[in-house]
Design a protein around this motif. Structure first.
Motif, PDB file in Angstrom:
ATOM      1  N   VAL A  12       1.019  -1.006  -0.040  1.00  0.00           N
ATOM      2  CA  VAL A  12       0.309   0.417  -0.044  1.00  0.00           C
ATOM      3  C   VAL A  12       0.468   1.335   0.303  1.00  0.00           C
ATOM      4  CG1 VAL A  12      -1.545   1.244   1.407  1.00  0.00           C
ATOM      5  CG2 VAL A  12      -1.845  -1.527   1.407  1.00  0.00           C
ATOM      6  N   LYS A  13       0.796   2.604  -0.385  1.00  0.00           N
ATOM      7  CA  LYS A  13       1.494   3.941  -0.590  1.00  0.00           C
ATOM      8  C   LYS A  13       0.801   4.211   0.318  1.00  0.00           C
ATOM      9  CE  LYS A  13       1.375   3.358  -5.831  1.00  0.00           C
ATOM     10  NZ  LYS A  13       3.088   2.753  -5.682  1.00  0.00           N
ATOM     11  N   PRO A  14       2.170   4.828   0.786  1.00  0.00           N
ATOM     12  CA  PRO A  14       1.643   5.766   2.204  1.00  0.00           C
ATOM     13  C   PRO A  14       0.137   7.276   1.752  1.00  0.00           C
ATOM     14  CG  PRO A  14       4.063   5.215   0.998  1.00  0.00           C
ATOM     15  CD  PRO A  14       3.006   5.121   0.333  1.00  0.00           C
ATOM     16  N   SER A  15      -0.092   6.931   2.463  1.00  0.00           N
ATOM     17  CA  SER A  15      -1.627   8.597   2.293  1.00  0.00           C
ATOM     18  C   SER A  15      -2.716   7.006   2.112  1.00  0.00           C
ATOM     19  CB  SER A  15      -1.016   9.007   1.745  1.00  0.00           C
ATOM     20  OG  SER A  15      -1.400   9.084   0.277  1.00  0.00           O
ATOM     21  N   GLN A  16      -2.476   6.429   1.480  1.00  0.00           N
ATOM     22  CA  GLN A  16      -3.709   5.190   1.317  1.00  0.00           C
ATOM     23  C   GLN A  16      -4.677   4.562   2.386  1.00  0.00           C
ATOM     24  OE1 GLN A  16      -2.197   2.836  -2.472  1.00  0.00           O
ATOM     25  NE2 GLN A  16      -2.361   4.479  -3.715  1.00  0.00           N
ATOM     26  N   THR A  17      -5.422   4.174   2.256  1.00  0.00           N
ATOM     27  CA  THR A  17      -6.499   3.281   3.099  1.00  0.00           C
ATOM     28  C   THR A  17      -5.669   1.824   2.734  1.00  0.00           C
ATOM     29  OG1 THR A  17      -7.674   4.847   2.748  1.00  0.00           O
ATOM     30  CG2 THR A  17      -8.289   2.915   3.647  1.00  0.00           C
ATOM     31  N   LEU A  18      -5.399   1.313   3.656  1.00  0.00           N
ATOM     32  CA  LEU A  18      -5.183  -0.004   3.648  1.00  0.00           C
ATOM     33  C   LEU A  18      -6.789  -0.901   4.367  1.00  0.00           C
ATOM     34  CD1 LEU A  18      -2.384  -1.723   6.453  1.00  0.00           C
ATOM     35  CD2 LEU A  18      -4.901  -2.204   6.311  1.00  0.00           C
ATOM     36  N   SER A  19      -7.016  -1.769   2.982  1.00  0.00           N
ATOM     37  CA  SER A  19      -8.185  -2.731   3.488  1.00  0.00           C
ATOM     38  C   SER A  19      -7.862  -4.156   3.056  1.00  0.00           C
ATOM     39  CB  SER A  19      -9.314  -2.195   2.306  1.00  0.00           C
ATOM     40  OG  SER A  19     -10.243  -2.850   2.558  1.00  0.00           O
ATOM     41  N   LEU A  20      -8.348  -5.169   3.843  1.00  0.00           N
ATOM     42  CA  LEU A  20      -8.356  -6.420   4.597  1.00  0.00           C
ATOM     43  C   LEU A  20      -9.622  -6.758   5.152  1.00  0.00           C
ATOM     44  CD1 LEU A  20      -4.750  -6.033   6.471  1.00  0.00           C
ATOM     45  CD2 LEU A  20      -5.113  -6.562   4.025  1.00  0.00           C
ATOM     46  N   THR A  21      -9.827  -8.308   4.822  1.00  0.00           N
ATOM     47  CA  THR A  21     -10.903  -8.649   4.926  1.00  0.00           C
ATOM     48  C   THR A  21     -10.590 -10.425   4.823  1.00  0.00           C
ATOM     49  OG1 THR A  21     -12.246  -7.618   2.494  1.00  0.00           O
ATOM     50  CG2 THR A  21     -13.086 -10.120   3.959  1.00  0.00           C
ATOM     51  N   CYS A  22     -11.736 -10.800   6.614  1.00  0.00           N
ATOM     52  CA  CYS A  22     -11.000 -12.186   7.367  1.00  0.00           C
ATOM     53  C   CYS A  22     -12.671 -12.760   6.866  1.00  0.00           C
ATOM     54  CB  CYS A  22     -11.195 -11.540   8.642  1.00  0.00           C
ATOM     55  SG  CYS A  22     -11.075 -13.132   9.634  1.00  0.00           S
ATOM     56  N   THR A  23     -12.161 -13.472   5.618  1.00  0.00           N
ATOM     57  CA  THR A  23     -13.286 -14.667   6.274  1.00  0.00           C
ATOM     58  C   THR A  23     -12.932 -15.883   6.785  1.00  0.00           C
ATOM     59  OG1 THR A  23     -12.762 -13.777   2.873  1.00  0.00           O
ATOM     60  CG2 THR A  23     -14.605 -16.872   4.509  1.00  0.00           C
ATOM     61  N   VAL A  24     -14.138 -15.861   7.324  1.00  0.00           N
ATOM     62  CA  VAL A  24     -14.781 -16.747   8.681  1.00  0.00           C
ATOM     63  C   VAL A  24     -15.039 -17.902   8.153  1.00  0.00           C
ATOM     64  CG1 VAL A  24     -15.410 -17.400  11.225  1.00  0.00           C
ATOM     65  CG2 VAL A  24     -14.637 -14.983   9.797  1.00  0.00           C
ATOM     66  N   ILE A  29     -20.130 -15.432  12.086  1.00  0.00           N
ATOM     67  CA  ILE A  29     -19.877 -13.830  13.422  1.00  0.00           C
ATOM     68  C   ILE A  29     -20.411 -13.372  13.828  1.00  0.00           C
ATOM     69  CG2 ILE A  29     -18.137 -13.138  11.255  1.00  0.00           C
ATOM     70  CD1 ILE A  29     -19.323 -10.945  10.230  1.00  0.00           C
ATOM     71  N   THR A  30     -21.792 -14.167  13.825  1.00  0.00           N
ATOM     72  CA  THR A  30     -22.961 -13.561  14.497  1.00  0.00           C
ATOM     73  C   THR A  30     -23.527 -14.281  15.643  1.00  0.00           C
ATOM     74  OG1 THR A  30     -24.538 -14.346  12.854  1.00  0.00           O
ATOM     75  CG2 THR A  30     -24.295 -12.059  12.176  1.00  0.00           C
ATOM     76  N   THR A  31     -22.989 -15.298  15.776  1.00  0.00           N
ATOM     77  CA  THR A  31     -22.818 -16.493  17.090  1.00  0.00           C
ATOM     78  C   THR A  31     -22.629 -15.941  18.310  1.00  0.00           C
ATOM     79  OG1 THR A  31     -22.532 -18.168  16.074  1.00  0.00           O
ATOM     80  CG2 THR A  31     -21.925 -18.589  18.224  1.00  0.00           C
ATOM     81  N   ASN A  32     -23.343 -15.807  19.336  1.00  0.00           N
ATOM     82  CA  ASN A  32     -23.011 -14.557  20.311  1.00  0.00           C
ATOM     83  C   ASN A  32     -22.042 -15.673  21.025  1.00  0.00           C
ATOM     84  OD1 ASN A  32     -25.952 -13.458  20.091  1.00  0.00           O
ATOM     85  ND2 ASN A  32     -26.916 -14.424  21.548  1.00  0.00           N
ATOM     86  N   ARG A  73     -18.691  -5.578   8.541  1.00  0.00           N
ATOM     87  CA  ARG A  73     -18.582  -7.127   8.377  1.00  0.00           C
ATOM     88  C   ARG A  73     -19.694  -6.463   7.366  1.00  0.00           C
ATOM     89  NH1 ARG A  73     -22.494  -9.402  13.434  1.00  0.00           N
ATOM     90  NH2 ARG A  73     -24.516  -7.498  13.499  1.00  0.00           N
ATOM     91  N   ASP A  74     -19.570  -8.131   6.995  1.00  0.00           N
ATOM     92  CA  ASP A  74     -20.320  -8.713   5.518  1.00  0.00           C
ATOM     93  C   ASP A  74     -21.379  -9.857   6.198  1.00  0.00           C
ATOM     94  OD1 ASP A  74     -21.863 -10.035   3.551  1.00  0.00           O
ATOM     95  OD2 ASP A  74     -21.183  -8.679   2.074  1.00  0.00           O
ATOM     96  N   THR A  75     -22.058 -10.085   6.620  1.00  0.00           N
ATOM     97  CA  THR A  75     -22.847 -11.813   7.336  1.00  0.00           C
ATOM     98  C   THR A  75     -23.227 -12.446   5.870  1.00  0.00           C
ATOM     99  OG1 THR A  75     -24.776 -10.295   7.947  1.00  0.00           O
ATOM    100  CG2 THR A  75     -23.822 -10.042   9.439  1.00  0.00           C
ATOM    101  N   SER A  76     -23.971 -11.797   5.376  1.00  0.00           N
ATOM    102  CA  SER A  76     -24.328 -12.929   4.295  1.00  0.00           C
ATOM    103  C   SER A  76     -22.554 -13.493   3.471  1.00  0.00           C
ATOM    104  CB  SER A  76     -24.861 -11.936   3.040  1.00  0.00           C
ATOM    105  OG  SER A  76     -24.136 -11.022   1.988  1.00  0.00           O
ATOM    106  N   LYS A  77     -22.015 -12.943   3.776  1.00  0.00           N
ATOM    107  CA  LYS A  77     -20.377 -13.421   3.090  1.00  0.00           C
ATOM    108  C   LYS A  77     -19.816 -14.027   4.030  1.00  0.00           C
ATOM    109  CE  LYS A  77     -20.090 -10.549  -0.800  1.00  0.00           C
ATOM    110  NZ  LYS A  77     -18.725  -9.954  -1.896  1.00  0.00           N
TER     111      LYS A  77
END
Length: 120
Positions: A12-24, A29-32, A73-77
């Motif tokens: 990632v270049k300086p000043s930009q936004t880092l974006s990462l996704t975690c797939t479970v 991810i909605t489980t109590n 989060r994206d609960t559908s994914k």
């Protein structure tokens, strides 16, 4: 057995936004009452908790990073995402996603980690 996998750009270049996704997989991810966290480790330094999104959708952030961090989060994914804005070379680190079983930093499951380098 829950499994977590990080994905995203490694550079990632300086000043930009880092974006990462975690797939479970193996659990929702909605489980109590789990909290889904992002943690990073800069080279030669210790682990740093960045923030988390709870089973309810509530978010929590490290005070030192709060102004630049967003977790959603994206609960559908069955995924949750980290965005870190205005990055600098000091944000270079291995980034991990993890499941916190209690909300008190009891991390029972971790992704393998992904290296992110901030450089022009």
């Amino acid at each position: 057995q829950v499994q977590l996998q990080e994905s995203g750009p490694g550079l990632v270049k300086p000043s930009q936004t880092l974006s990462l996704t975690c797939t479970v997989s193996g659990g929702s991810i909605t489980t109590n009452y789990f909290y889904w966290s992002w943690i990073r480790q800069p080279p030669g330094k210790g682990l740093e908790w960045m923030g988390a999104i709870a089973y309810s959708g509530s978010t929590y952030y490290s005070p030192s990073l709060k102004s630049r961090t967003s977790i959603s989060r994206d609960t559908s994914k069955n995924q949750f995402t980290l965005q870190l804005s205005s990055v600098t070379p000091e944000d270079t680190a291995v980034y991990y996603c993890a499941r916190d079983d209690t909300g008190w930093a009891l991390f029972s499951s971790w992704g393998q980690g992904t290296q992110v380098t901030v450089s022009s």
